[in-house]
Design a protein around this motif. Sequence first.
Motif, PDB file in Angstrom:
ATOM      1  N   ALA A 197      -5.653  -1.981  -3.248  1.00 33.53           N
ATOM      2  CA  ALA A 197      -5.093  -2.279  -1.843  1.00 33.53           C
ATOM      3  C   ALA A 197      -5.140  -1.180  -0.864  1.00 33.53           C
ATOM      4  O   ALA A 197      -5.639  -1.311   0.044  1.00 33.53           O
ATOM      5  CB  ALA A 197      -3.859  -2.887  -2.060  1.00 33.53           C
ATOM      6  N   THR A 198      -4.559  -0.020  -1.543  1.00 37.75           N
ATOM      7  CA  THR A 198      -4.534   1.249  -0.468  1.00 37.75           C
ATOM      8  C   THR A 198      -5.766   1.653  -0.329  1.00 37.75           C
ATOM      9  O   THR A 198      -6.167   1.966   0.998  1.00 37.75           O
ATOM     10  CB  THR A 198      -3.434   2.384  -1.047  1.00 37.75           C
ATOM     11  N   ILE A 211      -1.904  -5.747   6.141  1.00 37.34           N
ATOM     12  CA  ILE A 211      -3.002  -5.215   4.949  1.00 37.34           C
ATOM     13  C   ILE A 211      -4.152  -5.841   5.206  1.00 37.34           C
ATOM     14  O   ILE A 211      -5.196  -5.535   5.200  1.00 37.34           O
ATOM     15  CB  ILE A 211      -2.160  -4.796   3.640  1.00 37.34           C
ATOM     16  N   ILE A 235       0.883  -1.114  -0.027  1.00 36.04           N
ATOM     17  CA  ILE A 235      -0.077  -0.045   0.063  1.00 36.04           C
ATOM     18  C   ILE A 235       0.855   1.374   0.036  1.00 36.04           C
ATOM     19  O   ILE A 235       2.046   1.258   0.392  1.00 36.04           O
ATOM     20  CB  ILE A 235      -1.002  -0.030   1.223  1.00 36.04           C
ATOM     21  N   VAL A 284      -5.833  -5.657   8.407  1.00 37.65           N
ATOM     22  CA  VAL A 284      -6.877  -4.381   8.559  1.00 37.65           C
ATOM     23  C   VAL A 284      -8.028  -4.480   7.777  1.00 37.65           C
ATOM     24  O   VAL A 284      -9.186  -4.273   8.142  1.00 37.65           O
ATOM     25  CB  VAL A 284      -5.891  -3.274   7.905  1.00 37.65           C
ATOM     26  N   ILE A 285      -8.060  -5.157   6.423  1.00 37.09           N
ATOM     27  CA  ILE A 285      -9.096  -5.228   5.703  1.00 37.09           C
ATOM     28  C   ILE A 285     -10.050  -6.386   6.230  1.00 37.09           C
ATOM     29  O   ILE A 285     -11.370  -5.988   6.196  1.00 37.09           O
ATOM     30  CB  ILE A 285      -8.651  -5.718   4.284  1.00 37.09           C
ATOM     31  N   ARG A 345      -8.770  -0.043  -0.018  1.00 32.86           N
ATOM     32  CA  ARG A 345      -9.577  -0.922   0.756  1.00 32.86           C
ATOM     33  C   ARG A 345      -8.782  -0.632   2.236  1.00 32.86           C
ATOM     34  O   ARG A 345      -9.569  -0.603   3.152  1.00 32.86           O
ATOM     35  CB  ARG A 345      -9.000  -2.304   0.302  1.00 32.86           C
ATOM     36  N   TYR A 346      -7.544  -0.615   2.393  1.00 36.56           N
ATOM     37  CA  TYR A 346      -6.906  -0.462   3.718  1.00 36.56           C
ATOM     38  C   TYR A 346      -7.353   1.009   4.430  1.00 36.56           C
ATOM     39  O   TYR A 346      -7.736   1.085   5.575  1.00 36.56           O
ATOM     40  CB  TYR A 346      -5.515  -0.491   3.573  1.00 36.56           C
ATOM     41  N   GLU A 347      -7.287   2.048   3.560  1.00 36.51           N
ATOM     42  CA  GLU A 347      -7.700   3.420   4.054  1.00 36.51           C
ATOM     43  C   GLU A 347      -9.234   3.338   4.226  1.00 36.51           C
ATOM     44  O   GLU A 347      -9.709   4.100   5.390  1.00 36.51           O
ATOM     45  CB  GLU A 347      -7.128   4.356   3.165  1.00 36.51           C
ATOM     46  N   GLN A 365       2.480  -2.864   6.563  1.00 32.17           N
ATOM     47  CA  GLN A 365       1.441  -3.198   7.489  1.00 32.17           C
ATOM     48  C   GLN A 365       0.956  -4.498   7.191  1.00 32.17           C
ATOM     49  O   GLN A 365       1.028  -5.256   6.294  1.00 32.17           O
ATOM     50  CB  GLN A 365       0.322  -2.054   7.693  1.00 32.17           C
ATOM     51  N   ARG A 372      -9.797   2.635   8.038  1.00 32.29           N
ATOM     52  CA  ARG A 372      -9.570   3.749   8.893  1.00 32.29           C
ATOM     53  C   ARG A 372     -11.146   4.648   9.286  1.00 32.29           C
ATOM     54  O   ARG A 372     -11.136   5.043  10.464  1.00 32.29           O
ATOM     55  CB  ARG A 372      -8.435   4.622   8.567  1.00 32.29           C
TER      56      ARG A 372
END
Length: 412
Positions: free
Chosen positions: A65-66, A280, A54, A283-284, A68-70, A278, A73
């Motif tokens: 990917a970025t 990843i 990410i 987190v997802i 989905r990760y963000e 991270q 948050r």
Amino acid sequence: MGKKMNNWRADFPILAQKVNDEPLVYLDNAATTQKPLAVLQTVRDFYENDNANIHRGVHTLAQRATERYEQVRQKVTDFIHGNDWHEVVFTKGTTEALNWVAASYGATHVKAGDEIVLSYLEHHSNLVPWQQLAKKVGAKLKYIELTADGQLDLQSAADLITDRTAIVALCHASNVMGVVNPIQAVSQLAHAHGAVMVVDGAQAVPHLPVDVQELGADFYAFSGHKMLAPTGVGVLWGKLALLNEMPPLEFGGEMIANVGLYETDFKEVPYKFEGGTQNIAGVIGLGAAIDYLQAIGLEQITKHEQELISYVLPQLQAIDGLEIYGPQDPSLRTGILSFNLTGLHPHDLASALDMDGVAVRAGHHCAQPLMNYLGVSATARASFYLYNTKEDADLLIKAILDAKEFFLNGSC
């Protein structure tokens, strides 16, 4: 509430198995929870379709990917009623989050002669970091007393929190006694004396609605694996102004804005704390767990656990020789029940229950000061969650009675 409680079992494939030729009754949820298909499928989907690092690449997979990760948050922010997604830092879990607060914020704001107020209910993760900080800077640790039934003594808190208090660090809910602490009232005491309120939310976030702003928390930490998410992912939420004051503890990777030969500039919060690659997928998966919990509703989960505890606690209280720790009123606790059977070590009791397919935890539960306070070396602990039923409770009672008969009366 979109999801009905009676649809739970099919969502958790692990619960369909047998252990020692008996149906699995999983009652070790305070240690870790099982994962629903929605979470398992989300993690698998990420690895099968979007797996990339990410924040670094411009190619399509990296961007997906970025994103989905963000997105998670913001989900976390909404879930705990935070004010700004910048206040959400992803960690390995509650332990890392609390260590960061002690080692970063604490090390730069707590000085010799200051006081750190804890309670006897604390998990080692919310005790040892403060011990280390106190030793390092010359601060003093003070412990809030408990009432006769194991609740936090607010009068003791009022007496101990003074103008010398720099940090008050408490669990929101105890991992041994099941009691829910009056965080809002203690936060008001702390703030009246200029202290910062740190909350270990590991045993609260999965079980009851949490509003960090209403609680008056300055920092709030919790783990994903105790709320249906994968292991190795957690959250440190902190007020933005406080996070901005904290220096990062790990250096390298995407936490850096610019590097020279002799100086380095770090990124803004929260990215300055998330060095390296991270977790990843974790987190997802956490995002999928939040979606699942919100589809049920935290109020409904709280109600379900209260019904189970109200059902099982009187039956446990009726067993001669069984001592139950914490409030005897079901309404004053979460789904955690710690107990000992006279004449039988808790490890032996847990082993006997396992032979009946009932999974409980035995030991000091990473709370040795609390064990000492209670005058025991260990307890057995049964912890219920949203997928447990009254039938599970019945099998727990039967297994305890069978163990008592076998070990103490010598018959089977």
